[in-house]
Scaffold this motif. Structure first.
Motif, PDB file in Angstrom:
ATOM      1  N   MET B   1      52.416 -25.077 -53.742  1.00  0.00           N
ATOM      2  CA  MET B   1      52.781 -25.202 -52.337  1.00  0.00           C
ATOM      3  C   MET B   1      52.243 -26.516 -51.768  1.00  0.00           C
ATOM      4  O   MET B   1      51.139 -26.907 -52.088  1.00  0.00           O
ATOM      5  N   SER B   2      53.027 -27.172 -50.948  1.00  0.00           N
ATOM      6  CA  SER B   2      52.556 -28.446 -50.421  1.00  0.00           C
ATOM      7  C   SER B   2      53.010 -28.627 -48.975  1.00  0.00           C
ATOM      8  O   SER B   2      54.001 -28.047 -48.540  1.00  0.00           O
ATOM      9  N   ASP B   3      52.241 -29.409 -48.240  1.00  0.00           N
ATOM     10  CA  ASP B   3      52.528 -29.630 -46.825  1.00  0.00           C
ATOM     11  C   ASP B   3      53.086 -31.037 -46.635  1.00  0.00           C
ATOM     12  O   ASP B   3      52.445 -32.006 -47.027  1.00  0.00           O
ATOM     13  N   VAL B   4      54.277 -31.118 -46.009  1.00  0.00           N
ATOM     14  CA  VAL B   4      54.812 -32.455 -45.716  1.00  0.00           C
ATOM     15  C   VAL B   4      53.983 -33.041 -44.584  1.00  0.00           C
ATOM     16  O   VAL B   4      53.809 -32.420 -43.544  1.00  0.00           O
ATOM     17  N   VAL B  56      61.548 -22.858 -39.333  1.00  0.00           N
ATOM     18  CA  VAL B  56      61.786 -23.039 -40.773  1.00  0.00           C
ATOM     19  C   VAL B  56      63.040 -23.892 -40.987  1.00  0.00           C
ATOM     20  O   VAL B  56      63.891 -23.990 -40.102  1.00  0.00           O
ATOM     21  N   VAL B  57      63.095 -24.512 -42.155  1.00  0.00           N
ATOM     22  CA  VAL B  57      64.246 -25.352 -42.507  1.00  0.00           C
ATOM     23  C   VAL B  57      64.834 -24.807 -43.803  1.00  0.00           C
ATOM     24  O   VAL B  57      64.114 -24.599 -44.784  1.00  0.00           O
ATOM     25  N   LEU B  58      66.139 -24.561 -43.788  1.00  0.00           N
ATOM     26  CA  LEU B  58      66.816 -24.030 -44.974  1.00  0.00           C
ATOM     27  C   LEU B  58      67.807 -25.058 -45.481  1.00  0.00           C
ATOM     28  O   LEU B  58      68.586 -25.618 -44.695  1.00  0.00           O
ATOM     29  N   GLU B  59      67.765 -25.261 -46.788  1.00  0.00           N
ATOM     30  CA  GLU B  59      68.598 -26.316 -47.362  1.00  0.00           C
ATOM     31  C   GLU B  59      69.222 -25.821 -48.659  1.00  0.00           C
ATOM     32  O   GLU B  59      68.556 -25.165 -49.459  1.00  0.00           O
ATOM     33  N   GLN B  60      70.487 -26.119 -48.841  1.00  0.00           N
ATOM     34  CA  GLN B  60      71.114 -25.933 -50.156  1.00  0.00           C
ATOM     35  C   GLN B  60      70.947 -27.254 -50.890  1.00  0.00           C
ATOM     36  O   GLN B  60      71.329 -28.307 -50.390  1.00  0.00           O
ATOM     37  N   ASN B  61      70.350 -27.181 -52.077  1.00  0.00           N
ATOM     38  CA  ASN B  61      70.004 -28.400 -52.807  1.00  0.00           C
ATOM     39  C   ASN B  61      70.727 -28.357 -54.147  1.00  0.00           C
ATOM     40  O   ASN B  61      70.612 -27.391 -54.886  1.00  0.00           O
ATOM     41  N   ASP B  62      71.494 -29.400 -54.417  1.00  0.00           N
ATOM     42  CA  ASP B  62      72.302 -29.407 -55.637  1.00  0.00           C
ATOM     43  C   ASP B  62      72.002 -30.682 -56.421  1.00  0.00           C
ATOM     44  O   ASP B  62      72.197 -31.790 -55.922  1.00  0.00           O
ATOM     45  N   SER B  63      71.472 -30.514 -57.634  1.00  0.00           N
ATOM     46  CA  SER B  63      71.213 -31.682 -58.479  1.00  0.00           C
ATOM     47  C   SER B  63      71.499 -31.300 -59.919  1.00  0.00           C
ATOM     48  O   SER B  63      71.499 -30.111 -60.271  1.00  0.00           O
ATOM     49  N   ALA B  64      71.728 -32.307 -60.748  1.00  0.00           N
ATOM     50  CA  ALA B  64      72.119 -32.039 -62.136  1.00  0.00           C
ATOM     51  C   ALA B  64      71.020 -31.311 -62.892  1.00  0.00           C
ATOM     52  O   ALA B  64      71.290 -30.405 -63.679  1.00  0.00           O
ATOM     53  N   ASP B  65      69.751 -31.653 -62.645  1.00  0.00           N
ATOM     54  CA  ASP B  65      68.683 -31.034 -63.442  1.00  0.00           C
ATOM     55  C   ASP B  65      68.270 -29.657 -62.940  1.00  0.00           C
ATOM     56  O   ASP B  65      67.977 -28.761 -63.719  1.00  0.00           O
ATOM     57  N   ASN B  66      68.269 -29.440 -61.615  1.00  0.00           N
ATOM     58  CA  ASN B  66      67.828 -28.135 -61.096  1.00  0.00           C
ATOM     59  C   ASN B  66      68.972 -27.205 -60.729  1.00  0.00           C
ATOM     60  O   ASN B  66      68.735 -26.036 -60.416  1.00  0.00           O
ATOM     61  N   GLY B  67      70.190 -27.721 -60.734  1.00  0.00           N
ATOM     62  CA  GLY B  67      71.329 -26.881 -60.361  1.00  0.00           C
ATOM     63  C   GLY B  67      71.337 -26.618 -58.874  1.00  0.00           C
ATOM     64  O   GLY B  67      70.721 -27.344 -58.084  1.00  0.00           O
ATOM     65  N   LEU B  68      72.028 -25.541 -58.517  1.00  0.00           N
ATOM     66  CA  LEU B  68      72.187 -25.200 -57.101  1.00  0.00           C
ATOM     67  C   LEU B  68      71.030 -24.292 -56.683  1.00  0.00           C
ATOM     68  O   LEU B  68      70.803 -23.252 -57.310  1.00  0.00           O
ATOM     69  N   ASP B  76      54.425 -24.867 -41.754  1.00  0.00           N
ATOM     70  CA  ASP B  76      53.151 -25.311 -42.325  1.00  0.00           C
ATOM     71  C   ASP B  76      53.349 -26.002 -43.681  1.00  0.00           C
ATOM     72  O   ASP B  76      52.387 -26.294 -44.381  1.00  0.00           O
ATOM     73  N   GLY B  77      54.603 -26.259 -44.044  1.00  0.00           N
ATOM     74  CA  GLY B  77      54.883 -27.011 -45.263  1.00  0.00           C
ATOM     75  C   GLY B  77      55.102 -26.150 -46.488  1.00  0.00           C
ATOM     76  O   GLY B  77      55.542 -26.654 -47.527  1.00  0.00           O
ATOM     77  N   ARG B  78      54.796 -24.847 -46.416  1.00  0.00           N
ATOM     78  CA  ARG B  78      55.025 -24.006 -47.595  1.00  0.00           C
ATOM     79  C   ARG B  78      56.506 -24.027 -47.932  1.00  0.00           C
ATOM     80  O   ARG B  78      57.356 -23.987 -47.043  1.00  0.00           O
ATOM     81  N   GLU B  79      56.796 -24.090 -49.218  1.00  0.00           N
ATOM     82  CA  GLU B  79      58.184 -24.231 -49.640  1.00  0.00           C
ATOM     83  C   GLU B  79      58.517 -23.152 -50.661  1.00  0.00           C
ATOM     84  O   GLU B  79      57.706 -22.873 -51.530  1.00  0.00           O
ATOM     85  N   HIS B  80      59.677 -22.552 -50.532  1.00  0.00           N
ATOM     86  CA  HIS B  80      60.108 -21.523 -51.480  1.00  0.00           C
ATOM     87  C   HIS B  80      61.536 -21.800 -51.907  1.00  0.00           C
ATOM     88  O   HIS B  80      62.311 -22.360 -51.145  1.00  0.00           O
ATOM     89  N   GLY B  99      66.167 -12.522 -53.438  1.00  0.00           N
ATOM     90  CA  GLY B  99      65.246 -13.568 -53.893  1.00  0.00           C
ATOM     91  C   GLY B  99      64.238 -13.879 -52.809  1.00  0.00           C
ATOM     92  O   GLY B  99      64.288 -13.303 -51.712  1.00  0.00           O
ATOM     93  N   HIS B 100      63.326 -14.789 -53.103  1.00  0.00           N
ATOM     94  CA  HIS B 100      62.224 -15.049 -52.169  1.00  0.00           C
ATOM     95  C   HIS B 100      62.700 -15.721 -50.894  1.00  0.00           C
ATOM     96  O   HIS B 100      62.120 -15.511 -49.831  1.00  0.00           O
ATOM     97  N   VAL B 101      63.737 -16.534 -50.997  1.00  0.00           N
ATOM     98  CA  VAL B 101      64.230 -17.191 -49.791  1.00  0.00           C
ATOM     99  C   VAL B 101      64.953 -16.154 -48.929  1.00  0.00           C
ATOM    100  O   VAL B 101      64.688 -16.019 -47.731  1.00  0.00           O
TER     101      VAL B 101
END
Lengths: 243, 516
Positions: B1-4, B56-68, B76-80, B99-101
């Motif tokens: 977990m990390s804080d921006v 909270v901020v919700l994002e759909q993230n799509d990349s070749a290595d991690n997929g969708l 507080d920066g915690r990310e799931h 799922g957790h999100v």
């Protein structure tokens, strides 16, 4: 939040390697996971490259001068945090003994973390003490690594007897064989005899493998640096049984 | 977990600034860099920005290595994260796998659909900042050539402290502040992407209607009607797309309140257009009722099923299927009507009425404050008179009628809210809400109980209800009748609270104190 603890009266049976690998596998599944290194030797903290130091030490935690959350460190892995060891944990028994309800202290300390974590794994020091008793009161599942030796059976029986006497929500017991060398007849015989006598032993056995010993050198869980090893597969299988 | 903890942007004049980051952090820190990868992000929120409002901020993230993946970031920066199957937005929460999100946002978004807010594509690179023990203590994310709708933003860099290593992150941020070619920025990539797309947080929240006590009453009423018209226009697309039930609910509330506004204060408007709009609004109210009523039954069914004593919740499955089929039919009818010429004409009437009128005789203009005082006093009097006449043996119709009068008073309170002292207004509203809840439960339970009986009769006649379902529906009807009886026993106390001396004083203050 589910709390598990690796525990055995005896040292050197694979408690820390089990705690580290299962915590990693839990986080790899996407569960928010905390590993609490309760052993003053700080082996789990060392593997994750985190200094075995907690502000205020064991005294600060037990007297609740500092919250557990302030002492938590992020590991290099997503969803896996660690509460480091501290050398002062060697006196944790004495500190707990000074409290009014010593066995309930750990459970109370963990309670505020229930929103933040799905899984908490406690890596306990060996021996029977107020710390281990407090762990049993705080835990849903007690993971007991057993080495394939005749005395292990006796230890497990004693522990079962002890746990059944806990009136308030006793933990379930999940024993499994650890450091098993299938080439040794004695190991094979003990595992077979033990399993025949007690049906409540998990199916998975953790092998005596050099990759497990390498964890301290590589400073990472086995599935990270040796994902295709037999040991990594064994931990995956063990976690699947517990999940 | 990390804080921006900090954001930086590359200066246009020197786009090579990010290359010198590893050197700037040495020798205290070493840096491990990932390969750059193409990432597409789609930020998501509900129509009413529930996620943003919850921090909270919700994002759909799509990349070749991690997929969708779905990525949720807390204040507080915690990310799931959780993996995501291919999905078409807008989508409701039950379209997401467990799922957790999902588990963390389902209580926030409820029945509202997630909509894409803005999207960005960039070349993404991760930098892990390691301490002397080679432990990752800070994470840096670099977005190269981020683009929003064909517009290119400056390269971005964000710094996140790994939990427990904030002091190290502060050192990293201080060193980055000395790197030539990059400058700290205050806002996140999300906010920049929103701004580049011409948007801002909560930009589609309805504008508050601005009233003053001295403005001409007709213009005040027109401003109120214009506010409701903008809600109808804003929610129309969501209703037609059936994005989630709240669009239709908000649409209907705006229609109902407009109708009440016309009824309670429409006499200050030109009579012909106001009467025409009144007819249009009645048509719209009647048109939307069947679908909305079915929504209410469908949404309430799980709770009602959970309260069954004898029958099993699964016994109600045929009933649920029946309700869904009815809703599909009614919704098709609704869409046809909302695409008809009649609806277009209704909107035209509404817009035509919404042009602010010039006072014909400026010397004899009734002010909004005076109108509010007069109408609030009348409405409050109607509620108290009718309420006092209700005794233990009064017919249910008397309570239903009182509920309508309470609604009128509530609408007036809400319409003229800008003219009132906020504390007195809140207290008066609280007094009224307590009574409305009891009356609402009393009438809703009766209407729903009757509807369940009628549904059961229809299902039996069409042979679409097994015996277990009919029995379960009987239990539902009994449950609703019990709610109604309970509400009836609470009426006297709740009306007495509303009719207390303190409450009456508050309403008098509201009526007399509308500021100019």
């Amino acid at each position: 939040m589910r709390v598990l603890a690796t525990y055995n009266i005896k040292g050197g049976v694979g408690k820390t390697s089990t705690a580290v690998n299962l915590a990693y596998l839990s986080s790899r599944d996407g569960a928010r996971t905390l590993l609490w290194d309760l052993d003053p030797q700080g082996a789990a903290s060392f593997i994750f490259r985190i200094k075995p130091r907690v502000k205020g030490g064991g005294k600060g935690l037990v007297r609740r001068k500092f919250s557990l959350g302030d002492a938590i460190k992020g590991t290099d892995f997503d969803d896996l945090d660690l509460l480091p060891a501290d050398f002062s944990y060697r006196n944790l028994d004495l500190l707990l003994d000074a409290r009014s309800k010593p066995v309930a202290v750990l459970r109370k300390l963990l309670r505020p973390l229930s929103e933040d974590y799905d899984t908490v794994i406690l890596d306990c020091p060996p021996g029977i003490s107020l710390v281990s008793e407090s762990v049993m009161y705080a835990t849903d599942t007690l993971l007991i690594p057993l080495i394939p030796a005749t005395l292990s059976l006796r230890t497990f029986d004693q522990l079962t007897d002890f746990v059944t006497r806990i009136e308030d929500r006793p933990p379930s017991l999940a024993a499994f064989f650890s450091m098993v060398d299938r080439r040794k007849k004695l190991h094979r015989d003990v595992v077979a005899a033990f399993t025949a006598r007690r049906g409540d032993v998990l199916q998975t056995t953790i092998p005596a493998a050099s990759v497990i010993e390498q964890m301290a050198e590589r400073r990472a869980p086995v599935p990270v640096f040796a994902p295709r090893s037999t040991a990594a597969a064994a931990y995956v299988s063990l976690w699947a049984e517990l999940r | 977990m990390s804080d921006v903890t900090a954001y930086f942007a590359a200066d246009d004049s020197d786009p090579t600034g990010f290359w010198s980051v590893p050197d700037a952090l040495a020798p205290r820190f070493s840096v491990q860099q990932s390969l750059a990868r193409r990432v597409r992000r789609v930020w998501l929120d509900t129509d009413d920005w529930l996620l943003h409002k919850a921090g909270v901020v919700l994002e759909q993230n799509d990349s070749a290595d991690n997929g969708l993946r779905l990525v949720l970031q807390h204040a507080d920066g915690r990310e799931h994260m959780q993996p995501l199957n291919v999905i078409t937005w807008p989508a409701r929460i039950d379209a997401l796998a467990a799922g957790h999100v999902r588990s963390q946002i389902e209580n926030i978004v409820g029945i509202r659909a997630l909509l894409p807010v803005t999207a960005i594509e960039s070349q993404h690179r991760d930098l892990q900042v390691l301490n002397a023990d080679l432990k990752t203590v800070v994470r840096i994310a670099i977005e190269l050539a981020p683009g929003v709708q064909g517009r290119r933003l400056p390269d971005q860099l964000s710094v996140s402290a790994v939990r427990g290593y904030q002091d190290q992150a502060d050192r990293v941020i201080a060193r980055l502040g000395t790197v030539k070619g990059i400058s700290p920025v205050e806002v996140s990539l999300y906010e920049q992407a929103l701004s580049a797309a011409g948007r801002a947080f909560c930009d589609d929240d309805p504008e508050p209607v601005r009233l003053t006590g001295s403005m001409p009453a007709n213009n005040a009423v027109i401003a109120v009607l214009n506010g409701f018209l903008s809600t109808v226009q804003r929610t129309l697309e969501g209703v037609l797309g059936d994005i989630d039930p709240e669009f239709l609910h908000d649409f209907r509330v705006a229609v109902r309140r407009s109708r009440s506004t016309l009824k309670l204060a429409g006499d200050v408007l030109e009579s012909g257009p106001a009467e025409q709009l009144g007819r249009d609004l009645k048509w719209l109210g009647d048109l939307t009722s069947p679908t909305r009523d079915l929504d209410v039954y469908i949404l309430g069914l799980p709770d009602m099923a959970a309260g069954l004593q004898s029958a099993k919740p699964a016994d109600l499955d045929p009933f649920r299927r029946y309700l869904l089929a009815q809703r599909r039919t009614e919704f098709r009818r609704l869409v046809r009507a909302l695409r008809s010429a009649r609806f277009r004409h209704a909107l035209e009437h509404w817009r035509a009425l919404g042009v602010l009128a010039e006072p014909s005789d400026p010397g004899h203009v009734v002010g909004a404050g005076k109108l509010a005082a007069q109408r609030l006093t009348q409405a409050h009097r109607r509620v108290t008179r009718r309420g006092r006449s209700i005794g233990p043996d009064s017919a249910p119709e008397a309570l239903h009628d009182l509920r309508k009068r309470c609604k009128e008073l509530r609408y007036l309170l809400e319409i003229f809210r800008p003219l009132h002292d906020p504390a007195t207004h809140r207290a008066a509203l609280r007094d009224l809400k307590g009574l409305q809840e009891v009356l609402g439960e009393f009438q809703d339970a009766e209407v729903q109980s009757q509807a369940v009986r009628e549904f059961a009769a229809t299902m039996i006649s069409t042979r679409s209800a097994p015996a277990a379902t009919v029995l379960a529906m009987g239990e539902l009807a009994a449950q609703l009748s019990a709610h109604q009886r309970h509400a009836r026993t609470e009426f006297a106390a709740s009306f007495a609270a509303f009719d207390s001396a303190d409450s009456r004083t508050r309403f008098r203050e509201l009526a007399s104190g509308s500021p100019a």
